[in-house]
Scaffold this active site. Structure first.
Site, short mmCIF file in Angstrom:
data_model
loop_
_atom_site.label_atom_id
_atom_site.label_comp_id
_atom_site.label_asym_id
_atom_site.label_seq_id
_atom_site.Cartn_x
_atom_site.Cartn_y
_atom_site.Cartn_z
CE LYS A 58 -6.48 2.37 6.37
NZ LYS A 58 -5.50 2.98 7.03
N GLY A 191 -6.63 7.63 18.85
CA GLY A 191 -6.05 8.38 17.72
C GLY A 191 -6.61 7.75 16.21
CB ALA A 283 -3.11 2.12 19.08
CB VAL A 284 0.29 5.55 22.93
CG1 VAL A 284 -0.88 4.67 23.79
CG2 VAL A 284 1.32 4.30 23.03
NE ARG A 286 4.29 3.59 12.73
CZ ARG A 286 4.74 2.29 12.89
NH1 ARG A 286 3.85 1.51 13.62
NH2 ARG A 286 5.63 1.56 12.47
CG ASP A 326 6.48 7.25 9.38
OD1 ASP A 326 6.07 8.17 8.80
OD2 ASP A 326 5.95 6.24 9.92
CG HIS A 458 -27.46 16.19 -9.32
ND1 HIS A 458 -27.50 16.18 -7.85
CD2 HIS A 458 -28.48 15.80 -9.64
CE1 HIS A 458 -28.52 15.99 -7.59
NE2 HIS A 458 -29.40 15.66 -8.55
#
Ligand code: FAD
Length: 481
Positions: A58, A191, A283-284, A286, A326, A458
């Protein structure tokens, strides 16, 4: 003989460190063993999230967004800039400073809450014992506990025929530390991680090609949003090739001038292709990290995907041993990991906490961001549930127009009979912030009418959620332009 703790936490990522702190606050005697190291090679708490995941990505997304705005958007606002340049090492140094600050914040919180911290690798031993091998070397220690929480996280998944060398072919961690924007960047996997990292380097000047084996773009997201996102990201210049299965990657000299790079061959419905890149990011996805735990020695059950097998309360097959984050089933998200950690320790302390798996937000931090909670329309169609849908485009929202960011939409899905919210999907700037309202609404079992009757400031982007809820009942109030 070693100390006996109420709880040993194995892993100091968002699952482990949050659980350790909460457990200590509940009065438990807690030890946390973490084997993570930072980019300086020193022990660094915070796991993947803090060191090579959520936070550094980020930080780079933010920096690259500023650069892109200066180069491409400020002139629309009448702002003239000079020659805008990016100093990549300065950007990476800023990212590293943020990471170091947050990781040392976790150490401070451990000290404040009296969590005993071990910088080392833990290995499960029979009899509720854990062996600790210190990162700094020195004698191995054995500690014992009444409860053990496994929070060892995940590791980048690799592809056998595309070995990483840490320089030309890297995993997601390597892509956070390039010293310059690669001229031609290949990313295997379109992804969440591939898109975020691809966006960073594309904004900084790389030509980016994403090779995605699946035919469907972002299959977990709402179809309408995925379609809009595909068009928008392609318009921005990301070259996303779906149905592209990578066959091999050969590191060597590329191009006429023989620079270092990699030649990738891939196959799609049209046949075999070859393409050269200066760098390649794998980047396939984890995989759960149970490396070095010695699961067989203690009889810890894994599921068919290699996750530690747990029930809805994150209990493993062994008494008083739990696993969260994870390393277990479910989405690989930091906030899901932390919630599971909190649930486990609160239940150990006698509370009745549970995780509401139906109200976990998902975010992709592209530009615009994509965020959602609950069911997609595809899932509702498949479940044959009677639902209603309301959509409101960003182009009809006053704030979005003032910002100059009008690509995107908000979609509200609700049960046709009961009006209960079933899902909210947003593609908008700061969708990561906007989704919190929908998560809270779903947590409270709110209806579409509740969103309709909630007064939204608003002009604001969150008015699109209000309007989409109204649209679900065919009552769009046009726009306040
Ligand atoms: C590039 C990238 C971007 C991401 N962005 C986001 C995002 O924006 N939002 C989001 O929600 N998620 C994001 N994620 C995913 C997020 O980082 C993970 O879901 C989260 O870190 C999981 O937390 P965890 O505590 O389960 O595991 P981890 O964070 O992986 O922590 C596990 C820790 O355990 C340690 N460990 C492992 N084995 C042992 C052992 N035997 N002994 C001692 N210590 C051990 C590891 O060293 C590590 O420190 C991102 C991931 C990546 C790679």
């Amino acid at each position: 003989m070693a100390d006996v703790f109420d709880l040993i936490v194995l892993g100091g990522g968002p699952a482990g460190y949050v659980a350790a702190i909460r457990a200590a606050q509940l009065g438990l005697g807690v030890a946390c063993i973490d084997g993570g190291v930072g980019s300086d090679g020193k022990p660094s708490l915070g796991g993947t999230c803090l060191n090579v995941g959520c936070i550094p990505s980020k930080a780079l997304l933010e920096s690259s967004e500023h650069f892109h705005r200066c180069k491409a958007e400020l002139k629309d606002h009448g702002v003239t800039t000079g020659d805008v340049r990016i100093d990549v090492p300065a950007m990476i140094a800023r990212k590293n400073k943020i990471v170091r600050g947050l990781a040392s914040g976790v150490s401070t919180l451990f000290a404040k809450n009296k969590v005993v911290s071990f910088a080392g690798k833990g290995r499960l031993l029979p009899g509720m014992r854990v062996e600790v091998s210190p990162l700094a070397g020195g004698p191995v220690e054995t500690i014992e506990a009444k409860n053990i929480l496994i929070a060892t996280g995940s590791l980048p998944r690799d592809i056998d025929h595309v070995p990483t060398d840490g320089t030309i072919v890297v995993d997601s961690s390597g892509a956070l530390d390039f010293t310059a924007a690669p001229e031609k960047l290949g990313v295997i996997g379109a992804g969440v991680i591939g898109l975020e990292l691809g966006s960073v380097w594309h904004r900084l000047g790389s030509q980016v090609v994403l090779l995605e084996a699946m035919e469907t773009f972002l299959p977990g997201a709402d179809e309408q949003i995925a379609d809009t996102a595909f068009k928008e990201m392609s318009r921005q210049g990301l070259d996303i090739r779906l149905g592209a299965r990578v066959l091999s990657a050969k590191i060597g000299k590329i191009g006429k001038d023989g620079k270092d790079g990699v030649q990738v061959s891939y196959e799609n419905s049209e046949g075999k292709h070859s393409i050269e890149f200066s760098k390649l990011v794998v980047a396939v996805g984890r995989k759960p990290n149970t490396q070095g735990l010695d699961v067989n020695e203690v009889g810890l059950l894994l599921d068919e995907r290699g996750n530690v097998h747990v029930d809805e309360f994150c209990k493993t097959n062994l008494p008083n041993i739990y696993a969260v984050g994870d390393v277990v089933r479910g989405p690989m998200l930091a906030h899901k990991a932390s919630e599971e950690g909190i649930m486990v320790v609160e239940r150990i302390a006698g509370e009745q906490t549970r995780v509401n798996y139906d109200a976990i937000p998902w975010v992709i931090y592209t530009s615009p961001e994509i965020a959602w909670v609950g069911k997609t329309e595809r899932q509702l169609r498949a479940s044959a549930r009677d639902y209603k849908v309301g959509v409101f485009p960003l182009s009809a929202n006053g704030r979005a127009r003032a910002m100059g960011h009008t690509v995107g939409l908000t979609k509200v899905l609700a049960d046709k009979k009961s009006d209960r919210l079933l899902g909210v999907h947003i593609m908008a700037p700061m969708a990561s912030e906007m989704i919190a309202e929908a998560v809270l609404a779903m947590e409270f079992g709110a209806s579409a009418e509740d969103l309709q009757r909630t007064i939204h400031a608003h002009p604001s982007l969150s008015e699109t959620t209000h309007e989409a809820a109204l649209a679900a009942d065919g009552r769009t109030l046009n726009f306040h332009g």
